[in-house]
Motif scaffolding. Structure first.
Motif, PDB file in Angstrom:
ATOM      1  N   LEU A  85       0.789  40.863  -8.088  1.00 18.96           N
ATOM      2  CA  LEU A  85       1.003  42.189  -8.691  1.00 18.96           C
ATOM      3  C   LEU A  85      -0.310  42.953  -8.846  1.00 18.96           C
ATOM      4  O   LEU A  85      -0.313  44.075  -9.362  1.00 18.96           O
ATOM      5  CB  LEU A  85       1.671  42.039 -10.067  1.00 18.96           C
ATOM      6  CG  LEU A  85       3.086  41.456 -10.077  1.00 18.96           C
ATOM      7  CD1 LEU A  85       3.592  41.322 -11.508  1.00 18.96           C
ATOM      8  CD2 LEU A  85       4.040  42.333  -9.279  1.00 18.96           C
ATOM      9  N   GLY A  86      -1.429  42.328  -8.463  1.00 18.66           N
ATOM     10  CA  GLY A  86      -2.731  42.997  -8.579  1.00 18.66           C
ATOM     11  C   GLY A  86      -3.232  43.044 -10.012  1.00 18.66           C
ATOM     12  O   GLY A  86      -3.882  44.011 -10.409  1.00 18.66           O
ATOM     13  N   HIS A  87      -2.894  42.021 -10.822  1.00 19.60           N
ATOM     14  CA  HIS A  87      -3.374  41.912 -12.207  1.00 19.60           C
ATOM     15  C   HIS A  87      -3.073  43.174 -13.018  1.00 19.60           C
ATOM     16  O   HIS A  87      -3.991  43.931 -13.384  1.00 19.60           O
ATOM     17  CB  HIS A  87      -4.887  41.598 -12.232  1.00 19.60           C
ATOM     18  CG  HIS A  87      -5.234  40.423 -11.366  1.00 19.60           C
ATOM     19  ND1 HIS A  87      -4.889  39.133 -11.679  1.00 19.60           N
ATOM     20  CD2 HIS A  87      -5.856  40.361 -10.154  1.00 19.60           C
ATOM     21  CE1 HIS A  87      -5.297  38.315 -10.720  1.00 19.60           C
ATOM     22  NE2 HIS A  87      -5.882  39.030  -9.776  1.00 19.60           N
ATOM     23  N   THR A 123       7.366  43.381 -16.235  1.00 17.49           N
ATOM     24  CA  THR A 123       6.439  43.270 -15.107  1.00 17.49           C
ATOM     25  C   THR A 123       5.801  41.892 -15.220  1.00 17.49           C
ATOM     26  O   THR A 123       4.985  41.664 -16.118  1.00 17.49           O
ATOM     27  CB  THR A 123       5.341  44.366 -15.175  1.00 17.49           C
ATOM     28  OG1 THR A 123       5.977  45.642 -15.134  1.00 17.49           O
ATOM     29  CG2 THR A 123       4.375  44.260 -13.997  1.00 17.49           C
ATOM     30  N   GLY A 124       6.200  40.989 -14.370  1.00 19.33           N
ATOM     31  CA  GLY A 124       5.644  39.639 -14.472  1.00 19.33           C
ATOM     32  C   GLY A 124       6.657  38.586 -14.067  1.00 19.33           C
ATOM     33  O   GLY A 124       7.339  38.735 -13.042  1.00 19.33           O
ATOM     34  N   LEU A 180      19.772  40.485 -15.776  1.00 20.24           N
ATOM     35  CA  LEU A 180      18.382  40.100 -16.058  1.00 20.24           C
ATOM     36  C   LEU A 180      17.452  40.669 -14.967  1.00 20.24           C
ATOM     37  O   LEU A 180      16.421  41.281 -15.259  1.00 20.24           O
ATOM     38  CB  LEU A 180      18.290  38.570 -16.100  1.00 20.24           C
ATOM     39  CG  LEU A 180      16.953  37.949 -16.482  1.00 20.24           C
ATOM     40  CD1 LEU A 180      16.512  38.393 -17.874  1.00 20.24           C
ATOM     41  CD2 LEU A 180      17.051  36.411 -16.448  1.00 20.24           C
ATOM     42  N   LEU A 181      17.868  40.497 -13.717  1.00 23.64           N
ATOM     43  CA  LEU A 181      17.064  41.009 -12.595  1.00 23.64           C
ATOM     44  C   LEU A 181      16.855  42.523 -12.679  1.00 23.64           C
ATOM     45  O   LEU A 181      15.786  43.020 -12.302  1.00 23.64           O
ATOM     46  CB  LEU A 181      17.803  40.735 -11.286  1.00 23.64           C
ATOM     47  CG  LEU A 181      17.494  39.470 -10.525  1.00 23.64           C
ATOM     48  CD1 LEU A 181      18.362  39.398  -9.271  1.00 23.64           C
ATOM     49  CD2 LEU A 181      16.013  39.409 -10.123  1.00 23.64           C
ATOM     50  N   ALA A 182      17.887  43.204 -13.202  1.00 19.56           N
ATOM     51  CA  ALA A 182      17.809  44.667 -13.274  1.00 19.56           C
ATOM     52  C   ALA A 182      16.679  45.107 -14.212  1.00 19.56           C
ATOM     53  O   ALA A 182      16.216  46.240 -14.140  1.00 19.56           O
ATOM     54  CB  ALA A 182      19.143  45.242 -13.746  1.00 19.56           C
ATOM     55  N   ARG A 183      16.259  44.223 -15.106  1.00 17.00           N
ATOM     56  CA  ARG A 183      15.190  44.581 -16.054  1.00 17.00           C
ATOM     57  C   ARG A 183      13.790  44.325 -15.470  1.00 17.00           C
ATOM     58  O   ARG A 183      12.782  44.654 -16.084  1.00 17.00           O
ATOM     59  CB  ARG A 183      15.346  43.781 -17.344  1.00 17.00           C
ATOM     60  CG  ARG A 183      16.617  44.175 -18.087  1.00 17.00           C
ATOM     61  CD  ARG A 183      16.912  43.185 -19.185  1.00 17.00           C
ATOM     62  NE  ARG A 183      18.198  43.461 -19.795  1.00 17.00           N
ATOM     63  CZ  ARG A 183      18.365  43.938 -21.033  1.00 17.00           C
ATOM     64  NH1 ARG A 183      17.325  44.180 -21.790  1.00 17.00           N
ATOM     65  NH2 ARG A 183      19.568  44.163 -21.505  1.00 17.00           N
ATOM     66  N   ARG A 220       8.731  44.722 -11.565  1.00 17.27           N
ATOM     67  CA  ARG A 220       7.968  44.070 -10.493  1.00 17.27           C
ATOM     68  C   ARG A 220       7.685  42.645 -10.928  1.00 17.27           C
ATOM     69  O   ARG A 220       7.375  42.390 -12.095  1.00 17.27           O
ATOM     70  CB  ARG A 220       6.635  44.786 -10.245  1.00 17.27           C
ATOM     71  CG  ARG A 220       6.780  46.175  -9.666  1.00 17.27           C
ATOM     72  CD  ARG A 220       5.465  46.723  -9.157  1.00 17.27           C
ATOM     73  NE  ARG A 220       4.397  46.641 -10.147  1.00 17.27           N
ATOM     74  CZ  ARG A 220       3.154  46.268  -9.864  1.00 17.27           C
ATOM     75  NH1 ARG A 220       2.810  45.936  -8.632  1.00 17.27           N
ATOM     76  NH2 ARG A 220       2.236  46.235 -10.816  1.00 17.27           N
ATOM     77  N   GLY A 221       7.785  41.732  -9.991  1.00 19.27           N
ATOM     78  CA  GLY A 221       7.490  40.343 -10.332  1.00 19.27           C
ATOM     79  C   GLY A 221       8.556  39.400  -9.827  1.00 19.27           C
ATOM     80  O   GLY A 221       9.160  39.635  -8.775  1.00 19.27           O
TER      81      GLY A 221
END
Ligand SMILES: C[S@@+](CC[C@H](N)C(=O)[O-])C[C@H]1O[C@@H](n2cnc3c(N)ncnc32)[C@H](O)[C@@H]1O
Length: 311
Positions: free
Chosen positions: A54-56, A114-115, A191-194, A197-198
């Motif tokens: 994710l580029g930190h 994000t994560g 859950l995936l919808a939330r 990115r990650g």
């Protein structure tokens, strides 16, 4: 009183006085999280990979979905640490005592993630209906919540359930049973919808289309033992997860063994020469190897399904 298995399980686990609202899972069965802290360390390594991909980002999330006593969340926080990390443990049960303050506790996953999200043995506790094939088509199996006795209920008429069965768990003969995994697919997808990115990971007892068990897998657990699944609130009620149906052909569906090996857990024993040069170090390495071996044992925890989906 006869009710569907889905309704009975929901009440038994999450209703008033429900099993999971009053009990901690670790008192009744051993998940990978409790088998060894090496599981949380491996998850922290996966988080580091996701972070790099994710580029930190400024804020990196780790979400422990269906956290139980939150030990995975606490282990990842300890192993990864850092200012950027937000750790959220999600469970319907109240926050347990003794969790580090750095772990947030919530009854729902964050709206934007994000994560990395890990749902270890969550989906098997999402209640499902049980159906049995009859000469006239699949019928709902109903249960008496007090005794666990069963009877055949009405024919299954919900088009979405019938479509799910046809696609994911066709019933080969009269008397065959299936557990309709649609509520799990929906739970997983919400859950995936939330996840902005990650990666989302589901780890669970599972089966795939090619080898569905003819009579299903509904089981109870209490005090460390498998018991008849009586949905009266005194035991866990679980059924293996059709993870391939959750995935719908997307992501990577593998085993915990393969996933943890890719994260560096091999179960390899230390060289014997270490026993004479550094006996204590040898014993430590041996203990670690045996903990790794338990987590990747193909007949045990290593045989669990491991589903990774990336956004
Ligand atoms: C089998 S336990 C697993 C606990 C923990 N992940 C572990 O590996 O030790 C399943 C947990 O999922 C929680 N759970 C079930 N449905 C949930 C939901 N919709 N939201 C949050 N937690 C849920 C239960 O309360 C229970 O603590």
């Amino acid at each position: 009183m006869w009710v569907s298995w889905r309704a009975a399980t929901h009440r038994a686990l999450y209703g008033d006085g429900g099993f999971y609202l009053k009990e901690r899972p670790s008192a009744h069965f051993r998940t990978s999280v409790h088998a060894s802290p090496l599981f949380a360390e491996a998850v922290a390594r996966l988080l580091a990979r996701v972070d790099a991909d994710l580029g930190h980002p400024e804020r990196l999330d780790f979400v422990d979905m269906g956290a139980g006593d939150g030990r995975l969340a606490a282990g990842v926080l300890a192993a990864f640490g850092g200012e950027r990390l937000r750790v959220v443990a999600v469970d319907l049960a109240p926050r347990p005592g003794g969790l580090p303050p750095g772990v947030e506790w919530a009854s729902e996953p964050p709206g934007e993630i994000t994560g990395l999200v890990v749902a270890n043995e969550w989906l098997d506790n999402v209640p499902v209906d049980v159906v049995e094939q009859t000469p006239d088509g699949p019928c709902l199996v109903e249960v008496d919540p007090e005794t666990g006795s069963e009877r055949l209920g009405p024919p299954l008429t919900d088009p979405a359930d019938l479509a799910w069965l046809a696609a994911w768990w066709p019933l080969p003969r009269v008397g065959s049973r299936a557990e309709i995994g649609r509520p799990r697919d929906e739970a997983w997808n919400s859950l995936l919808a939330r996840l902005s990115r990650g990666m989302c990971v589901a780890v669970d007892y599972s089966h795939v289309l090619a080898d569905r068990p003819d009579q299903g897998t509904l089981t109870g657990y209490r005090d460390g033992h498998a018991v008849p699944p009586v949905p009266d609130g005194t035991c866990d009620i679980t059924a293996h997860v059709a993870l391939d149906a959750c995935a719908r052909g997307e992501g990577l569906l593998t085993t915990q063994r393969e996933a943890l090996r890719a994260l560096g857990l091999t179960g390899a024993r230390p060289p014997l020469a270490l026993a004479s040069s550094d006996p204590r170090g040898y014993l430590r390495a041996l203990a670690r190897a045996s903990a790794e071996a338990e987590l990747i044992d193909p007949q045990g925890l290593g045989g669990f399904g491991w589903l990774e989906q990336v956004r």
